[in-house]
Design a protein around this motif. Structure first.
Motif, PDB file in Angstrom:
ATOM      1  N   GLU A   8      21.447 -11.008  -7.204  1.00 43.45           N
ATOM      2  CA  GLU A   8      20.513 -10.196  -6.668  1.00 43.45           C
ATOM      3  C   GLU A   8      20.058  -8.897  -7.283  1.00 43.45           C
ATOM      4  O   GLU A   8      21.054  -8.003  -7.425  1.00 43.45           O
ATOM      5  CB  GLU A   8      20.951  -9.791  -5.066  1.00 43.45           C
ATOM      6  CG  GLU A   8      19.818  -8.942  -4.230  1.00 43.45           C
ATOM      7  CD  GLU A   8      19.865  -9.066  -2.793  1.00 43.45           C
ATOM      8  OE1 GLU A   8      20.914 -10.052  -2.401  1.00 43.45           O
ATOM      9  OE2 GLU A   8      18.981  -8.597  -2.263  1.00 43.45           O
ATOM     10  N   LYS A  28      11.302  -9.723  -3.638  1.00 45.94           N
ATOM     11  CA  LYS A  28      11.572  -8.893  -2.357  1.00 45.94           C
ATOM     12  C   LYS A  28      10.347  -7.839  -2.012  1.00 45.94           C
ATOM     13  O   LYS A  28       9.663  -7.437  -3.044  1.00 45.94           O
ATOM     14  CB  LYS A  28      12.836  -8.357  -2.411  1.00 45.94           C
ATOM     15  CG  LYS A  28      14.050  -9.344  -2.491  1.00 45.94           C
ATOM     16  CD  LYS A  28      15.431  -8.599  -2.549  1.00 45.94           C
ATOM     17  CE  LYS A  28      15.793  -7.732  -3.627  1.00 45.94           C
ATOM     18  NZ  LYS A  28      17.053  -7.286  -3.412  1.00 45.94           N
ATOM     19  N   ASP A  30      11.581  -5.006  -1.309  1.00 39.85           N
ATOM     20  CA  ASP A  30      12.249  -3.717  -1.751  1.00 39.85           C
ATOM     21  C   ASP A  30      12.109  -3.118  -2.884  1.00 39.85           C
ATOM     22  O   ASP A  30      11.643  -3.504  -3.916  1.00 39.85           O
ATOM     23  CB  ASP A  30      13.817  -4.096  -1.946  1.00 39.85           C
ATOM     24  CG  ASP A  30      14.294  -4.743  -0.989  1.00 39.85           C
ATOM     25  OD1 ASP A  30      13.818  -4.940   0.293  1.00 39.85           O
ATOM     26  OD2 ASP A  30      15.766  -5.323  -0.772  1.00 39.85           O
ATOM     27  N   THR A  41      10.820   0.221   0.798  1.00 36.33           N
ATOM     28  CA  THR A  41      10.238  -1.045   1.330  1.00 36.33           C
ATOM     29  C   THR A  41       8.819  -0.879   0.919  1.00 36.33           C
ATOM     30  O   THR A  41       8.078   0.064   1.544  1.00 36.33           O
ATOM     31  CB  THR A  41      10.203  -1.363   2.734  1.00 36.33           C
ATOM     32  OG1 THR A  41      11.730  -1.644   2.815  1.00 36.33           O
ATOM     33  CG2 THR A  41       9.814  -2.904   3.025  1.00 36.33           C
ATOM     34  N   GLY A  46       6.232  -8.207  -2.630  1.00 36.67           N
ATOM     35  CA  GLY A  46       6.835  -9.418  -3.342  1.00 36.67           C
ATOM     36  C   GLY A  46       5.758 -10.354  -3.505  1.00 36.67           C
ATOM     37  O   GLY A  46       6.029 -11.209  -4.322  1.00 36.67           O
TER      38      GLY A  46
END
Ligand code: TMP
Length: 235
Positions: A8, A28, A30, A41, A46
């Motif tokens: 990850e 993601k 993130d 965020t 993503g």
């Protein structure tokens, strides 16, 4: 078929598949900056980054730049070739900005007389320090032939992307890419091409349409990502 998670990262997860030579990357929302010090965020990022990276990688394959892309599986997931990442961040700049402006005392927005290339060692613990060709060879990070290909592909990518984006009213200021080695030893473009990893400015107003809006707390982060996607895909 997606199997267990292999890794990850800050913006993506990587999964094993039932094929030894393929992985699945999942993008993601993130966002991090300053080596993970700042976290947040960017809603929908993503989906945009997955689609944009795949779009450009397919175009680049046709331009003679081999990539890790195999198949887009869903909004956020893509099947890619399994590679060993060459631990270098390869940065090309057309216009002075960011760390280049800071390091050399050049005002952001200054046109460069030629595109520049620079390499950073991909090592978060060391803060991704700059590294030159002879240091790369000395440490065995890449061979001369490999680094030659990496530079050739990256400049080709710059030429292609710069003119494609200009048609969309976007100036490509700079970008960072990464390369990998397949099991057969081929150098291919890996990672992503997105507003996370490129500086995109509006061609007329020079408004920032990329992750600098997040890094610098400029607001309108999601709007900028959506605007770039709209211009590129005509959404
Ligand atoms: P810099 O001006 O901060 O060195 O950034 C140059 C380009 O590289 C810019 O387009 C943003 C991108 N970049 C990344 O993709 N990841 C990073 O960790 C950093 C520092 C920059």
């Amino acid at each position: 078929m997606k199997k267990e998670q292999l890794y990850e990262g800050k913006a993506k997860r990587v999964f094993l598949t039932d094929e030894a030579e393929a992985l699945i990357v999942s993008y993601k929302d993130d966002a991090t900056a300053f080596n993970g010090l700042k976290k947040g965020t960017i809603t929908g990022k993503g989906v945009i980054n997955n689609r944009m990276s795949n779009f450009f990688m397919q175009k680049l394959e046709k331009e003679g730049v081999p990539t890790h892309f195999i198949e887009e599986l869903s909004e956020r997931e893509t099947k890619v070739k399994r590679v060993k990442i060459v631990p270098l961040e390869v940065i090309v700049r057309n216009i002075a900005a960011g760390s280049f402006s800071k390091r050399f005392g050049v005002e952001e927005g200054t046109e460069l007389k030629n595109p520049t290339i620079e390499y950073c060692l991909k090592d978060d613990a060391l803060g991704d320090p700059m590294i030159n060709d002879s240091q790369i060879f000395a440490l065995g990070l890449a061979g001369r032939e490999e680094l030659g290909l990496i530079a050739e592909y990256t400049f080709k990518l710059n030429d292609y992307l710069k003119s494609f984006l200009l048609e969309c009213g976007i100036v490509l200021v700079d970008f960072k890419v990464e390369f990998g080695r397949t099991s057969a030893g081929q150098i291919v473009l890996a990672d992503e091409i997105s507003p996370d990893t490129c500086r995109f400015w509006d061609a007329k107003t020079r408004e920032k349409l990329d992750k600098d809006r997040f890094r610098r707390d400029l607001g309108g982060v999601e709007d900028a990502y959506n605007e770039v996607a709209r211009r590129i895909f005509g959404l």
